[in-house]
Design a protein around this motif. Sequence first.
Motif, PDB file in Angstrom:
ATOM      1  N   TYR A 223      78.501  38.519  34.561  1.00 39.04           N
ATOM      2  CA  TYR A 223      78.063  39.566  33.627  1.00 39.04           C
ATOM      3  C   TYR A 223      77.929  40.881  34.389  1.00 39.04           C
ATOM      4  CZ  TYR A 223      75.138  42.230  30.403  1.00 39.04           C
ATOM      5  OH  TYR A 223      74.634  43.203  29.590  1.00 39.04           O
ATOM      6  N   PHE A 224      78.546  41.945  33.877  1.00 41.64           N
ATOM      7  CA  PHE A 224      78.628  43.234  34.569  1.00 41.64           C
ATOM      8  C   PHE A 224      78.074  44.317  33.644  1.00 41.64           C
ATOM      9  CE2 PHE A 224      81.659  45.590  37.696  1.00 41.64           C
ATOM     10  CZ  PHE A 224      80.818  46.682  37.757  1.00 41.64           C
ATOM     11  N   SER A 225      76.977  44.951  34.063  1.00 40.20           N
ATOM     12  CA  SER A 225      76.407  46.056  33.286  1.00 40.20           C
ATOM     13  C   SER A 225      75.747  47.050  34.222  1.00 40.20           C
ATOM     14  CB  SER A 225      75.377  45.547  32.275  1.00 40.20           C
ATOM     15  OG  SER A 225      74.707  46.637  31.648  1.00 40.20           O
ATOM     16  N   MET A 226      76.025  48.332  34.009  1.00 36.72           N
ATOM     17  CA  MET A 226      75.408  49.396  34.791  1.00 36.72           C
ATOM     18  C   MET A 226      74.282  50.076  34.021  1.00 36.72           C
ATOM     19  SD  MET A 226      76.907  49.155  37.685  1.00 36.72           S
ATOM     20  CE  MET A 226      76.552  50.659  38.601  1.00 36.72           C
ATOM     21  N   GLY A 227      73.696  49.348  33.075  1.00 32.18           N
ATOM     22  CA  GLY A 227      72.521  49.839  32.385  1.00 32.18           C
ATOM     23  C   GLY A 227      72.830  50.675  31.162  1.00 32.18           C
ATOM     24  N   SER A 228      71.765  51.294  30.632  1.00 32.84           N
ATOM     25  CA  SER A 228      71.891  52.038  29.378  1.00 32.84           C
ATOM     26  C   SER A 228      72.120  53.529  29.575  1.00 32.84           C
ATOM     27  CB  SER A 228      70.618  51.845  28.539  1.00 32.84           C
ATOM     28  OG  SER A 228      69.479  52.308  29.249  1.00 32.84           O
ATOM     29  N   LEU A 229      72.065  54.013  30.822  1.00 26.36           N
ATOM     30  CA  LEU A 229      72.218  55.452  31.070  1.00 26.36           C
ATOM     31  C   LEU A 229      73.605  55.828  31.580  1.00 26.36           C
ATOM     32  CD1 LEU A 229      68.820  56.374  32.797  1.00 26.36           C
ATOM     33  CD2 LEU A 229      69.454  56.677  30.405  1.00 26.36           C
ATOM     34  N   PHE A 230      74.140  55.013  32.480  1.00 23.02           N
ATOM     35  CA  PHE A 230      75.357  55.405  33.191  1.00 23.02           C
ATOM     36  C   PHE A 230      76.613  54.857  32.523  1.00 23.02           C
ATOM     37  CE2 PHE A 230      71.932  55.422  36.308  1.00 23.02           C
ATOM     38  CZ  PHE A 230      72.032  56.720  36.773  1.00 23.02           C
ATOM     39  N   LEU A 231      77.641  55.653  32.547  1.00 22.77           N
ATOM     40  CA  LEU A 231      78.928  55.286  31.968  1.00 22.77           C
ATOM     41  C   LEU A 231      79.881  54.866  33.084  1.00 22.77           C
ATOM     42  CD1 LEU A 231      79.260  58.294  29.494  1.00 22.77           C
ATOM     43  CD2 LEU A 231      78.859  55.916  28.854  1.00 22.77           C
ATOM     44  N   PRO A 232      80.119  53.566  33.251  1.00 23.22           N
ATOM     45  CA  PRO A 232      81.024  53.135  34.324  1.00 23.22           C
ATOM     46  C   PRO A 232      82.443  53.658  34.136  1.00 23.22           C
ATOM     47  CG  PRO A 232      80.486  51.308  32.861  1.00 23.22           C
ATOM     48  CD  PRO A 232      79.577  52.437  32.491  1.00 23.22           C
ATOM     49  N   GLU A 233      82.807  54.007  32.896  1.00 25.88           N
ATOM     50  CA  GLU A 233      84.142  54.546  32.641  1.00 25.88           C
ATOM     51  C   GLU A 233      84.381  55.861  33.378  1.00 25.88           C
ATOM     52  OE1 GLU A 233      82.553  53.336  28.491  1.00 25.88           O
ATOM     53  OE2 GLU A 233      81.751  53.595  30.505  1.00 25.88           O
ATOM     54  N   THR A 234      83.275  56.543  33.776  1.00 27.22           N
ATOM     55  CA  THR A 234      83.406  57.837  34.445  1.00 27.22           C
ATOM     56  C   THR A 234      83.427  57.705  35.970  1.00 27.22           C
ATOM     57  OG1 THR A 234      81.009  58.227  34.530  1.00 27.22           O
ATOM     58  CG2 THR A 234      82.176  58.936  32.539  1.00 27.22           C
ATOM     59  N   PHE A 235      83.324  56.484  36.488  1.00 30.11           N
ATOM     60  CA  PHE A 235      83.353  56.300  37.931  1.00 30.11           C
ATOM     61  C   PHE A 235      84.752  56.686  38.457  1.00 30.11           C
ATOM     62  CE2 PHE A 235      79.961  52.694  37.907  1.00 30.11           C
ATOM     63  CZ  PHE A 235      79.010  53.624  37.502  1.00 30.11           C
ATOM     64  N   PRO A 236      84.836  57.090  39.711  1.00 26.29           N
ATOM     65  CA  PRO A 236      86.145  57.442  40.287  1.00 26.29           C
ATOM     66  C   PRO A 236      87.162  56.306  40.123  1.00 26.29           C
ATOM     67  CG  PRO A 236      84.377  58.116  41.754  1.00 26.29           C
ATOM     68  CD  PRO A 236      83.733  57.337  40.662  1.00 26.29           C
TER      69      PRO A 236
END
Length: 450
Positions: A223-236
Amino acid sequence: YNEISIRGSTPLYTNNFTLEAVEELSYSDALKMIGGAVGADVCDHVFKTNELIQLKNSKKKYDVVVTELFSTECMLGWAWHFKAHSVVITSSENLPWATDRFGLPDNPSYIPTYFVDYTSKMTLYERLVNTWTLIKGKLLYELYSTKDSNVIAKRFFGPDLPDLNVLAYNTTLHLINTHFSISNSRPLLPNTVEVAGLHVRSPKPVDKHFNQILETDTKGVIYFSMGSLFLPETFPKQILQAMFDALSEVPYKVLWKANHTNFSPELRIPANVHFETWMPQHDILCDDRVKLFISHGGMMGTQESVSCGKPILGMPIFADQTLNIKRAESSGYGKMLNLQTVTKENFANALRELLFDPKYAENVKKVSALFKDRILNPLDTSVYWIEYVIRHNGAPHLQSSAKDLAWYQYYLVDVIAIALTIPAILSYIAYVISKIFLTKIIKKSKIKTN
């Protein structure tokens, strides 16, 4: 009860942070954001809503006011307004500015500050940094939050409102989202109660949709989640591709909280990765098919993972997240990677270690047992102490006299000064007397010689 919604009165930060927005934040910048954008500025917005203006003008009566202790003290004005007892709750690790009002020990020699990533066993250099971080946190919170919050609160509640520091001093009870099993063991006062896992409920079986997603012919699910604030789609892109390449090589299905349409079309996404924009995180983590949690290290998710007995691969971004993952590492149920330096190799190595070395699963189950071994669950504990405060008219007997002491009294600076001064004075007197006697003896000796 009477529910009042002020939704929409302030900007929403949920799913609205990019990595670039926080990666360059200094400690001072972070405190300025906490005390301003999510502190005093929030007070200014919500106190202008018709809902809160009507509440202030109402004739309602309350026994206790429960508010958050994090970025501002302005909501303590409600306790003064309704002549009620004030209870505060902190959803994170305890904060530098949250201790003095209770007289709670926050000795930086072994208690890591919220904004550092040290364990309780620190080197000399780490203790120096930790001490400065603690002092700076207290000072900057006063500058960035309390100063402006005072002006805003007095404008709303009226000029007779006492200073917010006075209201903070009169706080009755503090509920903190910590527990010694996953945080540092530290001294607490009777009116400072640990309630970590307050949001954790008994897990429910996942619904048909997620049950089908969790079905797999692989060894299990990550299970992969970076929480409710950060958008992993915007990572480099290079970091995301490194993760995708590493995930493609493990015999596990990956359930990733993200909007797949927002990823760059240039990325090669493996077939074993499935995306969902929202998921019942705790229920999924507690599902036996899930074997690993990849996370940013937020407090809530970390507690859920521990409660469900799942190891953590953490890539912290901000605030207390590094501290949370460092603790998971030191307790043997987690690994930490620097998000900025993620490569296919180090990500794959961390995955293999956590998935195939049984010690991580064994350690997290031990910590999970400690975390859940309590007389009452966190919710019932919170209810008990809030009702206790009401039953005993604020329970002043729970307050520590330490909060009445000036800083030089609390740290015994005056006692130490006296303890050092008296021997110094006695030594000086002895020196003067000895000098007088020696002078007389020398004079007599000279007279006899002559």
